[in-house]
Design a protein around this motif. Sequence first.
Motif, PDB file in Angstrom:
ATOM      1  N   ASP A   8      65.869   5.880  53.525  1.00  0.00           N
ATOM      2  CA  ASP A   8      66.293   4.894  54.519  1.00  0.00           C
ATOM      3  C   ASP A   8      64.925   3.795  54.795  1.00  0.00           C
ATOM      4  OD1 ASP A   8      68.744   5.707  54.972  1.00  0.00           O
ATOM      5  OD2 ASP A   8      68.002   7.032  56.777  1.00  0.00           O
ATOM      6  N   LYS A   9      63.903   4.286  54.769  1.00  0.00           N
ATOM      7  CA  LYS A   9      62.554   3.429  54.904  1.00  0.00           C
ATOM      8  C   LYS A   9      62.363   2.495  53.662  1.00  0.00           C
ATOM      9  CE  LYS A   9      59.980   6.875  57.716  1.00  0.00           C
ATOM     10  NZ  LYS A   9      59.087   7.694  57.797  1.00  0.00           N
ATOM     11  N   ILE A  10      62.748   2.975  52.378  1.00  0.00           N
ATOM     12  CA  ILE A  10      62.683   2.375  51.048  1.00  0.00           C
ATOM     13  C   ILE A  10      63.719   1.318  51.149  1.00  0.00           C
ATOM     14  CG2 ILE A  10      62.635   2.563  48.765  1.00  0.00           C
ATOM     15  CD1 ILE A  10      61.773   5.303  48.706  1.00  0.00           C
ATOM     16  N   LYS A  11      65.021   1.528  51.504  1.00  0.00           N
ATOM     17  CA  LYS A  11      66.026   0.482  51.456  1.00  0.00           C
ATOM     18  C   LYS A  11      65.736  -0.429  52.747  1.00  0.00           C
ATOM     19  CE  LYS A  11      68.993   2.073  48.275  1.00  0.00           C
ATOM     20  NZ  LYS A  11      70.447   2.449  48.441  1.00  0.00           N
ATOM     21  N   LYS A  12      65.330  -0.048  53.788  1.00  0.00           N
ATOM     22  CA  LYS A  12      65.098  -1.139  54.650  1.00  0.00           C
ATOM     23  C   LYS A  12      63.852  -2.027  54.247  1.00  0.00           C
ATOM     24  CE  LYS A  12      62.715  -1.252  59.284  1.00  0.00           C
ATOM     25  NZ  LYS A  12      62.080  -0.281  60.212  1.00  0.00           N
ATOM     26  N   ASN A  13      63.051  -1.873  53.245  1.00  0.00           N
ATOM     27  CA  ASN A  13      62.207  -2.653  52.779  1.00  0.00           C
ATOM     28  C   ASN A  13      62.545  -3.548  51.338  1.00  0.00           C
ATOM     29  OD1 ASN A  13      59.662  -2.804  54.549  1.00  0.00           O
ATOM     30  ND2 ASN A  13      60.125  -0.467  54.397  1.00  0.00           N
ATOM     31  N   LYS A  18      69.671  -6.851  47.508  1.00  0.00           N
ATOM     32  CA  LYS A  18      69.446  -5.995  46.097  1.00  0.00           C
ATOM     33  C   LYS A  18      69.606  -4.589  46.599  1.00  0.00           C
ATOM     34  CE  LYS A  18      67.869  -8.997  43.242  1.00  0.00           C
ATOM     35  NZ  LYS A  18      68.235  -9.222  41.764  1.00  0.00           N
ATOM     36  N   GLN A  19      69.995  -3.995  47.636  1.00  0.00           N
ATOM     37  CA  GLN A  19      70.012  -2.714  48.081  1.00  0.00           C
ATOM     38  C   GLN A  19      70.872  -1.965  47.194  1.00  0.00           C
ATOM     39  OE1 GLN A  19      70.083  -2.152  52.375  1.00  0.00           O
ATOM     40  NE2 GLN A  19      68.430  -3.104  52.711  1.00  0.00           N
ATOM     41  N   LYS A  20      72.190  -2.406  46.951  1.00  0.00           N
ATOM     42  CA  LYS A  20      73.041  -1.649  46.476  1.00  0.00           C
ATOM     43  C   LYS A  20      73.049  -1.582  44.871  1.00  0.00           C
ATOM     44  CE  LYS A  20      76.677  -2.389  49.815  1.00  0.00           C
ATOM     45  NZ  LYS A  20      78.153  -3.078  50.053  1.00  0.00           N
ATOM     46  N   SER A  21      71.809  -2.301  44.328  1.00  0.00           N
ATOM     47  CA  SER A  21      71.482  -2.446  42.845  1.00  0.00           C
ATOM     48  C   SER A  21      70.875  -1.003  42.709  1.00  0.00           C
ATOM     49  CB  SER A  21      70.624  -3.735  42.543  1.00  0.00           C
ATOM     50  OG  SER A  21      71.393  -4.759  42.882  1.00  0.00           O
ATOM     51  N   TYR A  22      70.254  -0.218  43.488  1.00  0.00           N
ATOM     52  CA  TYR A  22      69.267   0.907  43.301  1.00  0.00           C
ATOM     53  C   TYR A  22      69.828   2.080  43.738  1.00  0.00           C
ATOM     54  CZ  TYR A  22      66.651  -3.264  42.792  1.00  0.00           C
ATOM     55  OH  TYR A  22      65.848  -4.528  42.534  1.00  0.00           O
ATOM     56  N   VAL A  24      68.399   5.213  44.727  1.00  0.00           N
ATOM     57  CA  VAL A  24      67.158   5.891  44.878  1.00  0.00           C
ATOM     58  C   VAL A  24      67.365   7.085  45.708  1.00  0.00           C
ATOM     59  CG1 VAL A  24      65.064   5.498  46.370  1.00  0.00           C
ATOM     60  CG2 VAL A  24      66.345   3.382  45.614  1.00  0.00           C
ATOM     61  N   ARG A  25      66.689   8.107  44.951  1.00  0.00           N
ATOM     62  CA  ARG A  25      66.757   9.558  45.447  1.00  0.00           C
ATOM     63  C   ARG A  25      65.279  10.075  45.754  1.00  0.00           C
ATOM     64  NH1 ARG A  25      71.544  12.080  41.468  1.00  0.00           N
ATOM     65  NH2 ARG A  25      72.508  10.043  41.124  1.00  0.00           N
ATOM     66  N   VAL A  26      65.162  10.616  47.044  1.00  0.00           N
ATOM     67  CA  VAL A  26      63.844  11.133  47.141  1.00  0.00           C
ATOM     68  C   VAL A  26      63.756  12.772  47.458  1.00  0.00           C
ATOM     69  CG1 VAL A  26      61.975  11.193  49.029  1.00  0.00           C
ATOM     70  CG2 VAL A  26      63.114   9.068  48.226  1.00  0.00           C
ATOM     71  N   LEU A  27      62.583  13.331  46.827  1.00  0.00           N
ATOM     72  CA  LEU A  27      62.649  14.821  46.845  1.00  0.00           C
ATOM     73  C   LEU A  27      61.391  15.220  47.567  1.00  0.00           C
ATOM     74  CD1 LEU A  27      63.494  15.080  42.955  1.00  0.00           C
ATOM     75  CD2 LEU A  27      64.963  15.308  44.945  1.00  0.00           C
ATOM     76  N   ASP A  28      61.313  16.075  48.181  1.00  0.00           N
ATOM     77  CA  ASP A  28      60.030  16.827  48.400  1.00  0.00           C
ATOM     78  C   ASP A  28      59.196  17.122  47.470  1.00  0.00           C
ATOM     79  OD1 ASP A  28      60.997  16.397  51.369  1.00  0.00           O
ATOM     80  OD2 ASP A  28      61.777  18.374  51.720  1.00  0.00           O
ATOM     81  N   VAL A  29      59.613  18.016  46.439  1.00  0.00           N
ATOM     82  CA  VAL A  29      58.927  18.368  45.358  1.00  0.00           C
ATOM     83  C   VAL A  29      59.491  18.699  44.186  1.00  0.00           C
ATOM     84  CG1 VAL A  29      59.338  20.844  46.189  1.00  0.00           C
ATOM     85  CG2 VAL A  29      57.145  20.391  44.717  1.00  0.00           C
ATOM     86  N   THR A  30      59.218  18.531  43.044  1.00  0.00           N
ATOM     87  CA  THR A  30      59.871  18.534  41.881  1.00  0.00           C
ATOM     88  C   THR A  30      58.852  18.986  40.675  1.00  0.00           C
ATOM     89  OG1 THR A  30      61.567  17.714  40.397  1.00  0.00           O
ATOM     90  CG2 THR A  30      59.718  16.245  41.269  1.00  0.00           C
ATOM     91  N   ILE A 179      48.934   2.725  56.909  1.00  0.00           N
ATOM     92  CA  ILE A 179      49.603   1.842  57.792  1.00  0.00           C
ATOM     93  C   ILE A 179      51.238   2.612  57.726  1.00  0.00           C
ATOM     94  CG2 ILE A 179      48.484   0.016  56.856  1.00  0.00           C
ATOM     95  CD1 ILE A 179      50.887  -0.536  54.888  1.00  0.00           C
ATOM     96  N   LYS A 180      51.796   1.895  58.882  1.00  0.00           N
ATOM     97  CA  LYS A 180      53.171   2.837  59.053  1.00  0.00           C
ATOM     98  C   LYS A 180      54.260   2.539  57.652  1.00  0.00           C
ATOM     99  CE  LYS A 180      57.027   2.851  62.323  1.00  0.00           C
ATOM    100  NZ  LYS A 180      57.597   2.160  63.386  1.00  0.00           N
ATOM    101  N   ASP A 181      54.583   3.879  57.282  1.00  0.00           N
ATOM    102  CA  ASP A 181      55.600   3.702  55.984  1.00  0.00           C
ATOM    103  C   ASP A 181      55.167   3.156  55.118  1.00  0.00           C
ATOM    104  OD1 ASP A 181      57.435   5.061  57.968  1.00  0.00           O
ATOM    105  OD2 ASP A 181      58.376   2.981  58.461  1.00  0.00           O
ATOM    106  N   GLY A 182      53.589   3.166  54.628  1.00  0.00           N
ATOM    107  CA  GLY A 182      53.005   2.799  53.785  1.00  0.00           C
ATOM    108  C   GLY A 182      53.596   3.062  52.383  1.00  0.00           C
ATOM    109  N   ARG A 183      53.676   4.216  52.175  1.00  0.00           N
ATOM    110  CA  ARG A 183      54.178   4.783  50.737  1.00  0.00           C
ATOM    111  C   ARG A 183      55.752   4.209  50.672  1.00  0.00           C
ATOM    112  NH1 ARG A 183      53.411  10.863  49.631  1.00  0.00           N
ATOM    113  NH2 ARG A 183      54.093  11.293  51.768  1.00  0.00           N
ATOM    114  N   SER A 184      56.604   4.392  51.517  1.00  0.00           N
ATOM    115  CA  SER A 184      57.923   3.789  51.403  1.00  0.00           C
ATOM    116  C   SER A 184      57.907   2.425  51.323  1.00  0.00           C
ATOM    117  CB  SER A 184      58.767   4.094  52.584  1.00  0.00           C
ATOM    118  OG  SER A 184      58.871   5.631  52.830  1.00  0.00           O
TER     119      SER A 184
END
Length: 269
Positions: A8-13, A18-22, A24-30, A179-184
């Motif tokens: 959600d944070k990634i798509k927000k930015n 373009k959001q539907k073009s990607y 995006v899947r986020v995992l805690d660990v892999t 910064i807030k949500d920096g990595r996303s």
Amino acid sequence: MKDKISVDKIKKNIAGSKQKSYDVRVLDVTESTNEDVKSLAKQGAGHGLVVISDCQTAGKGRRGRSFFSPAGCGLYISMLFEPNGNEAKDMVLVTTQAAIAVSLAIEEVYGIQTSIKWVNDVWIGDKKVCGILSEAVSESGNVDYVVVGIGINVIKPESVPDEIKDIAGYILDDPDKNIKDGRSRLAAAVIEHMYEMYESLPDRSYMDEYKKRSIVIGKREVYGASTDAGENKKEGLATDITDDGGLVVELDDGDIEVLHTGEITLRTV
């Protein structure tokens, strides 16, 4: 400051159109985001697939090295690119584009100047903050797709392995300066820059940006490899980077060589 990565944070930015073009899947660990992308591609996932993990237990670097990927500290992201009419000779430049995309994204999100050390390492000052590993997959005899894996050191962890302590750099040495949500936000910027540049892959228009950020042009280089027969090293002046990403080196005897990824080990001196 807690900096949890989320879809959600990634798509927000990412720009709304373009959001539907990607995908995006986020995992805690892999184990490895590159391996995850390759597995999902076999299951039918296609162009625009992005896998991000907060931590990798078997992160992959170039030449079989491991990539240190601790939780809560970095951005470990792999993306899938299909040829879409591009020739194999152009697909190799996706790695070059990745270095540019990361440089631009770090500067936009964190306001910190970066540079590129040939061929695909992103530096801040004299330290490496990002490594890139691209893997072409061919099951049909042609390049079916390319997986681009990017590991960015965002926040310095409490403990760093001795073998990388002197060469690894971080966007932030102090987690309290995050910064807030920096990595996303960083993930969103990398994704957008990568896929936008990919649309202009064959025309090489991005090479001017790559050369502008290079820290090797105009410097002497030692390159070559150690073999069973001994050292096979040469030295010369890096004078240019070609439109296909080759490093032009003028040797001391006046000869010119063009170096390409995978052929040599390069270090700036």
